[in-house]
Write an enzyme that holds these catalytic residues in place. Structure first.
Site, short mmCIF file in Angstrom:
data_model
loop_
_atom_site.label_atom_id
_atom_site.label_comp_id
_atom_site.label_asym_id
_atom_site.label_seq_id
_atom_site.Cartn_x
_atom_site.Cartn_y
_atom_site.Cartn_z
N HIS A 177 0.85 -1.20 0.00
CA HIS A 177 0.00 0.00 0.00
C HIS A 177 0.88 1.23 0.00
O HIS A 177 0.61 2.21 -0.68
CB HIS A 177 -0.85 0.07 1.28
CG HIS A 177 -1.67 -1.14 1.55
ND1 HIS A 177 -2.11 -1.46 2.80
CD2 HIS A 177 -2.15 -2.07 0.72
CE1 HIS A 177 -2.82 -2.57 2.75
NE2 HIS A 177 -2.85 -2.97 1.50
N ARG A 214 -6.70 -0.25 -13.06
CA ARG A 214 -6.29 -1.44 -12.27
C ARG A 214 -7.21 -1.54 -11.05
O ARG A 214 -6.94 -0.94 -10.01
CB ARG A 214 -4.85 -1.31 -11.81
CG ARG A 214 -3.81 -1.43 -12.91
CD ARG A 214 -2.43 -1.34 -12.30
NE ARG A 214 -1.39 -1.85 -13.17
CZ ARG A 214 -0.53 -1.07 -13.84
NH1 ARG A 214 -0.58 0.23 -13.75
NH2 ARG A 214 0.40 -1.63 -14.61
N ASN A 246 4.69 -5.63 -19.20
CA ASN A 246 5.47 -5.97 -18.00
C ASN A 246 5.49 -7.48 -17.82
O ASN A 246 6.53 -8.09 -17.60
CB ASN A 246 4.87 -5.33 -16.74
CG ASN A 246 4.64 -3.85 -16.91
OD1 ASN A 246 5.25 -3.22 -17.75
ND2 ASN A 246 3.75 -3.29 -16.11
N ASP A 247 4.32 -8.08 -17.90
CA ASP A 247 4.26 -9.52 -17.74
C ASP A 247 4.72 -10.25 -18.99
O ASP A 247 5.41 -11.26 -18.91
CB ASP A 247 2.84 -9.96 -17.34
CG ASP A 247 2.63 -9.81 -15.84
OD1 ASP A 247 3.50 -10.25 -15.09
OD2 ASP A 247 1.61 -9.22 -15.44
N ARG A 272 10.15 -9.71 -13.06
CA ARG A 272 10.04 -8.27 -13.25
C ARG A 272 10.39 -7.46 -11.99
O ARG A 272 10.68 -6.29 -12.07
CB ARG A 272 8.64 -7.87 -13.75
CG ARG A 272 7.54 -8.30 -12.82
CD ARG A 272 6.17 -8.15 -13.44
NE ARG A 272 5.56 -6.88 -13.09
CZ ARG A 272 4.30 -6.55 -13.38
NH1 ARG A 272 3.54 -7.39 -14.06
NH2 ARG A 272 3.81 -5.40 -13.03
N CYS A 300 -0.28 -1.32 -22.69
CA CYS A 300 -0.51 -0.62 -21.42
C CYS A 300 0.53 -0.95 -20.36
O CYS A 300 0.40 -0.57 -19.21
CB CYS A 300 -1.92 -0.91 -20.89
SG CYS A 300 -2.17 -2.63 -20.46
C1 PEP Z 1 1.48 -5.53 -17.48
O1 PEP Z 1 1.72 -6.69 -17.10
O2 PEP Z 1 2.16 -4.94 -18.35
C2 PEP Z 1 0.35 -4.78 -16.92
C3 PEP Z 1 -0.04 -3.64 -17.44
O3 PEP Z 1 -0.24 -5.30 -15.82
P1 PEP Z 1 0.40 -5.21 -14.33
O4 PEP Z 1 1.65 -4.39 -14.43
O5 PEP Z 1 -0.64 -4.58 -13.49
O6 PEP Z 1 0.67 -6.64 -14.04
MG MG Z 2 0.25 -7.73 -15.88
#
Ligand code: PEP
Ligand code: MG
Length: 762
Positions: free
Chosen positions: A362, A468, A626-627, A637, A674
């Site tokens: 948080h 999110r 990111n994932d 990551r 995104c």
């Molecule tokens: C991502 O994985 O790029 C993504 C936008 O989701 P998060 O970062 O919330 O996992």
């Molecule tokens: Mg993600």
């Protein structure tokens, strides 16, 4: 092996041994340069080290050049022969250095008499630490024996230098630098104030009482007093438009005060076992903490520990309030409840550092959202910091202690140029992102906390590309019900009523934990996360979809997106539930509600091979880079140790992104990016070059990306994209985008001041 080679081999061993036993880095470096010069028969040997900003190579030791220049002479990485060795990370061996176009004359070092030059990079785990150079007066190339001697030696001394430097900067400007696990915001410079509850659980000795009723009364009074203070603070935050911060305040911390089972357990310890109130809180808290210690719920652990210590401090008549401050300070804490982050400005805190860090806690979420510079996960005793000047560099997760005047001046300069750049972008923040050749790019917002108070936000972006929802869930003390969720979603849809808002269904698991839904897994990144959880817990998904549709029925601008999809059946199941919910809510409200657009996130590499089928099921797709990068490159990551392998310009990433964009284009299905790369100007240029025209990013990146798009030509970028697809090394790919950025005057935009990369001027 000839005599010379065996002489060098022997020297190599002796030098490494002698250097490694020196007590200071300065002594080690001085011995090193003298020994190398002797062993090679060169006229001069010098060691240059990368400075703490990773911008310059500074002369750190020399036997042959002017001693006055040590700590002063410096070359940018990439500048002169020394800088070129550093930039290319390759050796340079020249017979006549001054006639080389790269040669840079530094009057203060006194190298006029030297002609030949052999420089090798000093690298530790792929990171440039410095450059080792030998020079001679004779115009002769040193050759393979000296080259291999210097290369081998530099590899051996690299770890000695790396270890010494992590404690102390080797230049004449002494400063201690510590790297934390994560950082937020920009730079803060101020004196540190250490704050922690005066009493820690471990210090409390268990005592018994003859007056349990009095102790019970004391306990409840303390709770009541604390609760009232919190309610007042929450009210204060809500009045200032920080509704979500207020949630954090009440839930991440305050909800523990409402936990009747905690109170019951403490009452039992007092009344049945005769403990004093403070002892009872300690006993109950420690019992619960030992359960939490083995779970994934790091936030819950820290919240409980902090709250218990605060209650005990009150019971023992210590104040346990944040200190009254008269000037801006950097707060140094063991851990910081999310509750306090939103209040920091009120206490004149311009940044904070903490020893403990829970990834995506948080606290970090709030600090990031409020733009407060912070570094957390620092592993040293912060009690030593009280009253010392520190620099919090949130961008690089770094803390500098006792920086010299010149380092402070350099950081102030970075703050200033950062602010000047922000002003530059801000002047164009309402202008749409249209490239110089007329291509309109959608620049959307990634949101998690409400930004209701920013009434002009819709004009700064083209809608919300990723909302999110899990952030509100994380801020909540228990699973939120339908009413609560409708309220959240309604407020976002209302704020962006003329634009589309893409809401993602709950994406927890992996590195995102809910205190009330603990998940214990050995390998959470590959575990029960995202859509896998919501399909297994259909009630959670159904309540969320219902809440979204109820909010959508008023504004009609919702799009729904499913995270972490790895198989077609997940899409089919979620779609089926969505149509059922739309029917149900329509019947309930007595009017037809239009079906929101439905899409999925492309995050698991399996989807690359299923695109045809997936595109047949959805209205849009969005790349969670990111994932996707984490799984494609097998790089965690959140792991600092491997963060250098998390490369957007990796050929596999570039080719994968191209393939996904083309596939979606062939079917006329909109595709967005995104993940974090969408908000980084250089990475965004790569995305544009591959055909992407929809990018979604954090608030702080919107204006910079709009500014960037308005200065590039998509036609020119597409040519660069074609070249990139043929290259097979990340650095080569990155370079062609960097060169382009510089050619259109965006060098400083893609490399903001203070970013720890090799700098580039326009
Ligand atoms: C991502 O994985 O790029 C993504 C936008 O989701 P998060 O970062 O919330 O996992
Ligand atoms: Mg993600």
């Amino acid at each position: 092996m000839d005599d010379r080679q065996s002489h060098m081999l022997l020297a190599l061993r002796q030098i490494t041994e002698n250097v490694s036993v020196q007590s200071t880095l300065e002594d080690a470096m001085s011995l090193l340069v003298v020994s190398i010069r002797k062993a090679t028969g060169a006229d001069c040997c010098s060691l240059y080290l990368v400075d703490s900003f990773k911008k310059f190579l500074k002369l750190a030791a020399t036997d042959g050049l002017s001693k006055q220049a040590v700590g002063k002479a410096r070359l940018r990485i990439g500048e002169g022969l020394v800088g070129s060795v550093g930039e290319k990370q390759e050796l340079i061996d020249l017979a006549d250095a001054p006639s080389d176009p790269k040669f840079k004359y530094l009057p203060e070092v006194g190298e006029d008499e030297f002609f030949s030059f052999l420089g090798v990079p000093v690298l530790n785990q792929g990171e440039l630490l410095g450059v080792l150079v030998i020079q001679s007066k004779e115009r002769r190339q040193f050759g393979p024996v000296e080259e291999s001697f210097l290369v081998t030696l530099s590899a051996q001394i690299a770890s000695i230098i790396a270890v010494s430097r992590s404690q102390k900067d080797s230049s004449s400007e002494s400063v201690q630098a510590y790297v934390g696990e994560q950082g937020t915001g920009g730079i803060a410079i101020a004196k540190a104030v250490v704050w922690q509850p005066e009493v820690q659980l471990a210090d409390v000795t268990v005592q018994h009482t003859k007056e349990p009723e009095v102790q019970q009364e004391l306990f409840h009074q303390s709770l009541f007093q604390l609760q009232t203070e919190m309610d007042l603070n929450t009210l204060h935050m809500s009045e200032n438009g920080k509704k979500d911060a207020a949630f954090g305040y009440v839930s991440g911390y305050g909800s523990l005060l409402d936990d009747t089972t905690f109170q019951d357990d403490v009452d039992t310890e007092i009344m049945a076992n005769g403990l004093t109130a403070a002892s009872a809180v300690k006993v109950v808290a420690e019992r619960r903490l030992s359960d939490l210690a083995s779970s994934e719920d790091r936030d819950g652990y820290l919240d409980l520990r902090d709250m218990s210590e605060i209650i005990i401090s009150r019971l023992m008549n210590f104040s346990s309030r944040a200190p009254e401050l008269k000037e801006d300070v950097v707060l140094a804490v063991r851990s910081l409840p999310a509750a306090m982050v939103a209040e920091l400005k009120r206490y004149r805190v311009c940044g904070f550092i903490s020893m403990e860090s829970a990834a995506n806690s948080h606290t970090s979420v709030l600090a990031r959202d409020l733009g407060i510079p912070s570094v957390s996960g620092l592993h040293f005793d912060i009690n030593t910091l009280n009253g010392r000047t520190v620099i919090v560099d949130g961008m690089n997760s770094e803390l500098l202690v006792d920086p010299s005047e010149s380092i402070i001046a350099e950081y102030r300069q970075m703050m200033l140029s950062g602010r000047e750049q922000e002003d530059l972008f801000s002047r164009e923040k309402y202008k749409e992102a249209v490239s110089t050749d007329g291509v309109r790019v959608r620049v959307e917002l990634n949101a998690g906390l409400s930004h209701e108070e920013m009434t002009d936000l819709p004009e700064q972006c083209d809608g919300v590309g990723l909302y999110r929802t899990e952030i509100s869930f994380m801020m909540s003390g228990s699973l939120p019900g339908e009413q609560q969720q409708v309220q959240w979603y309604r407020s976002v849809l209302k704020q962006f009523k003329k634009q589309s808002v893409t809401m993602r269904t709950l994406d927890v698991g992996g590195d995102k934990a809910l205190s009330y839904l603990p998940i214990e897994e050995i390998n959470p990144a590959l575990g029960w996360r995202g859509v896998r959880i919501t399909i297994d817990q259909p009630q959670i998904l159904k309540t969320q979809l219902r809440s979204m549709i109820i909010a959508h029925s008023e504004y009609g601008n919702l799009q729904i997106m499913i995270p972490m999809v790895s198989r077609l059946s997940e899409i089919v199941t979620c779609k089926r539930m969505l149509s059922q919910v739309v029917k149900e809510v329509s019947a309930q409200l007595g009017r037809e509600i239009p079906m929101p657009k439905f899409g999925v996130m492309l995050e698991v590499p399996a989807v690359i091979y299923m695109m045809d089928e997936i595109l047949g099921e959805v209205d849009f797709v969005s790349i969670g880079s990111n994932d996707l990068m984490q799984y494609l490159l097998a790089v965690d990551r959140g792991n600092q140790k491997v963060s250098r392998f998390f490369e957007p310009f990796h050929p596999a990433v570039v080719r994968c992104l191209k393939q996904l964009c083309d596939k979606a284009g062939q079917r006329n299905i909109p595709i967005t990016v995104c993940g974090e790369i969408a908000g980084n100007p250089l990475d965004a240029m790569m995305l544009l070059s591959l055909g992407y025209t929809e990018l979604s990013m954090n608030y702080s990146e919107l204006a910079r990306v709009r500014y960037t798009v308005r200065r590039v030509s998509i036609g020119a970028l597409k040519d660069i994209g074609e070249q990139a697809l043929k290259l097979c090394h990340s650095e080569d790919i990155r370079k062609i985008y960097l060169d382009y950025a510089q050619s259109v005057g965006l060098g400083r935009v893609v490399m903001p001041a203070g970013a720890k990369h090799i700098p580039s001027d326009d």
